[in-house]
Design a protein around this motif. Sequence first.
Motif, PDB file in Angstrom:
ATOM      1  N   ASP A  55       0.866  -1.178   0.000  1.00 15.93           N
ATOM      2  CA  ASP A  55       0.000   0.000   0.000  1.00 15.93           C
ATOM      3  C   ASP A  55       0.902   1.227   0.000  1.00 15.93           C
ATOM      4  OD1 ASP A  55      -1.337   2.331   1.249  1.00 15.93           O
ATOM      5  OD2 ASP A  55      -3.065   1.005   1.304  1.00 15.93           O
ATOM      6  N   ILE A  56       0.820   2.032  -1.048  1.00 14.97           N
ATOM      7  CA  ILE A  56       1.618   3.255  -1.144  1.00 14.97           C
ATOM      8  C   ILE A  56       0.660   4.434  -1.288  1.00 14.97           C
ATOM      9  CG2 ILE A  56       3.361   4.516  -2.441  1.00 14.97           C
ATOM     10  CD1 ILE A  56       4.564   1.902  -3.286  1.00 14.97           C
ATOM     11  N   ASN A  57       0.625   5.260  -0.264  1.00 21.05           N
ATOM     12  CA  ASN A  57      -0.251   6.444  -0.265  1.00 21.05           C
ATOM     13  C   ASN A  57      -1.709   6.086  -0.523  1.00 21.05           C
ATOM     14  OD1 ASN A  57       1.979   8.156   0.183  1.00 21.05           O
ATOM     15  ND2 ASN A  57       2.392   8.282  -2.017  1.00 21.05           N
ATOM     16  N   GLY A  58      -2.152   4.956   0.040  1.00 21.88           N
ATOM     17  CA  GLY A  58      -3.549   4.561  -0.090  1.00 21.88           C
ATOM     18  C   GLY A  58      -3.875   3.793  -1.354  1.00 21.88           C
ATOM     19  N   TYR A  59      -2.859   3.504  -2.174  1.00 21.92           N
ATOM     20  CA  TYR A  59      -3.077   2.754  -3.414  1.00 21.92           C
ATOM     21  C   TYR A  59      -2.355   1.408  -3.339  1.00 21.92           C
ATOM     22  CZ  TYR A  59      -4.754   7.160  -5.418  1.00 21.92           C
ATOM     23  OH  TYR A  59      -5.449   8.309  -5.667  1.00 21.92           O
ATOM     24  N   THR A  60      -3.024   0.369  -3.810  1.00 25.01           N
ATOM     25  CA  THR A  60      -2.403  -0.944  -3.885  1.00 25.01           C
ATOM     26  C   THR A  60      -1.461  -0.975  -5.079  1.00 25.01           C
ATOM     27  OG1 THR A  60      -4.313  -2.025  -2.882  1.00 25.01           O
ATOM     28  CG2 THR A  60      -2.818  -3.417  -4.138  1.00 25.01           C
ATOM     29  N   VAL A  75       1.862  -3.070  -7.284  1.00 27.34           N
ATOM     30  CA  VAL A  75       2.702  -4.230  -7.584  1.00 27.34           C
ATOM     31  C   VAL A  75       3.970  -3.703  -8.212  1.00 27.34           C
ATOM     32  CG1 VAL A  75       2.944  -6.354  -8.912  1.00 27.34           C
ATOM     33  CG2 VAL A  75       0.735  -5.776  -7.889  1.00 27.34           C
ATOM     34  N   ASN A  76       5.116  -3.968  -7.599  1.00 27.75           N
ATOM     35  CA  ASN A  76       6.399  -3.419  -8.062  1.00 27.75           C
ATOM     36  C   ASN A  76       6.383  -1.886  -8.066  1.00 27.75           C
ATOM     37  OD1 ASN A  76       7.278  -6.072  -8.559  1.00 27.75           O
ATOM     38  ND2 ASN A  76       6.417  -6.034 -10.627  1.00 27.75           N
ATOM     39  N   GLY A  77       5.623  -1.303  -7.151  1.00 27.85           N
ATOM     40  CA  GLY A  77       5.557   0.151  -7.058  1.00 27.85           C
ATOM     41  C   GLY A  77       4.610   0.806  -8.036  1.00 27.85           C
ATOM     42  N   LEU A  78       3.930   0.017  -8.877  1.00 30.99           N
ATOM     43  CA  LEU A  78       2.989   0.555  -9.866  1.00 30.99           C
ATOM     44  C   LEU A  78       1.557   0.323  -9.395  1.00 30.99           C
ATOM     45  CD1 LEU A  78       4.732  -0.815 -13.094  1.00 30.99           C
ATOM     46  CD2 LEU A  78       4.969   1.461 -12.065  1.00 30.99           C
ATOM     47  N   ASN A  79       0.714   1.346  -9.512  1.00 32.42           N
ATOM     48  CA  ASN A  79      -0.657   1.263  -9.010  1.00 32.42           C
ATOM     49  C   ASN A  79      -1.470   0.217  -9.765  1.00 32.42           C
ATOM     50  OD1 ASN A  79       0.052   3.340  -7.346  1.00 32.42           O
ATOM     51  ND2 ASN A  79      -1.179   4.899  -8.364  1.00 32.42           N
ATOM     52  N   VAL A  80      -2.236  -0.561  -9.008  1.00 34.92           N
ATOM     53  CA  VAL A  80      -3.179  -1.507  -9.591  1.00 34.92           C
ATOM     54  C   VAL A  80      -4.485  -0.772  -9.859  1.00 34.92           C
ATOM     55  CG1 VAL A  80      -4.474  -3.648  -9.225  1.00 34.92           C
ATOM     56  CG2 VAL A  80      -2.122  -3.449  -8.390  1.00 34.92           C
TER      57      VAL A  80
END
Length: 237
Positions: free
Chosen positions: A155-160, A162-167
């Motif tokens: 979870d990065i800034n409320g976003y899921t 994968v490899n740092g890229l938003n799903v």
Amino acid sequence: MRRQLKFTIVLLIVGFMIAIQYNTIQKPEKRDTRDMWAIRNELSNEKKLHSELLSEIRGLDETIRTYESLNDENTGKALKETVDKLHAQAGMTDTEGPGLLIEVEPSPESIALGIEITSISPDLLTRFVNELNRVKWRALEIDGKRYTSLSAIRDINGYTTVNGLNVSSPPFTIKVITDTFEDSEKVYNTLQASAIHDDFYLDDLVLRVGESVDSVKIRGWKESIKNLYLNELPKGE
């Protein structure tokens, strides 16, 4: 006076021992309450991991023996083959093979009630990958993001991610490639019978597992890999 002192000390010791025994009875040691099937499943996963580690060790031993038997002329070719193999294991090359497509969609109830589904949680996506790891697969892509053993779901800034890229918000597609068509059928049957569907439904999502097909294409991971520790030596050293 001494008798009273001794008697007091004995009472303190006895009282302390009774207090310890009472505390032990009230707070017994935590026991493993899992049923036999849960324990067998965990043991099966550990055996699978052990088998995979042994396979990797055998592969590395074979690579070492290959290098030891080569002369200077063939060393460059062997190194290139090893690099190509590592690129494939890291998911940096395009791949194709038998597999299946899985759609992650908002549940019909959430659509009817107007519930907005903005994302899938990292925990749920991780549970899905763990469920998939119960069977053999070769390549995995989640919403266009290549997933390998080096990947991370966070979870990065409320976003899921994968490899740092938003799903993306559902619906999105998950692609699975296996070594054989029979393996893809095992993946299909395992996911169809899995309780992971209930986990998705609790999050107002539906997991639609497509049937096995002969050909699924997955793109390689195009992001560059940062090298923090290795340095190229000047020629001749």
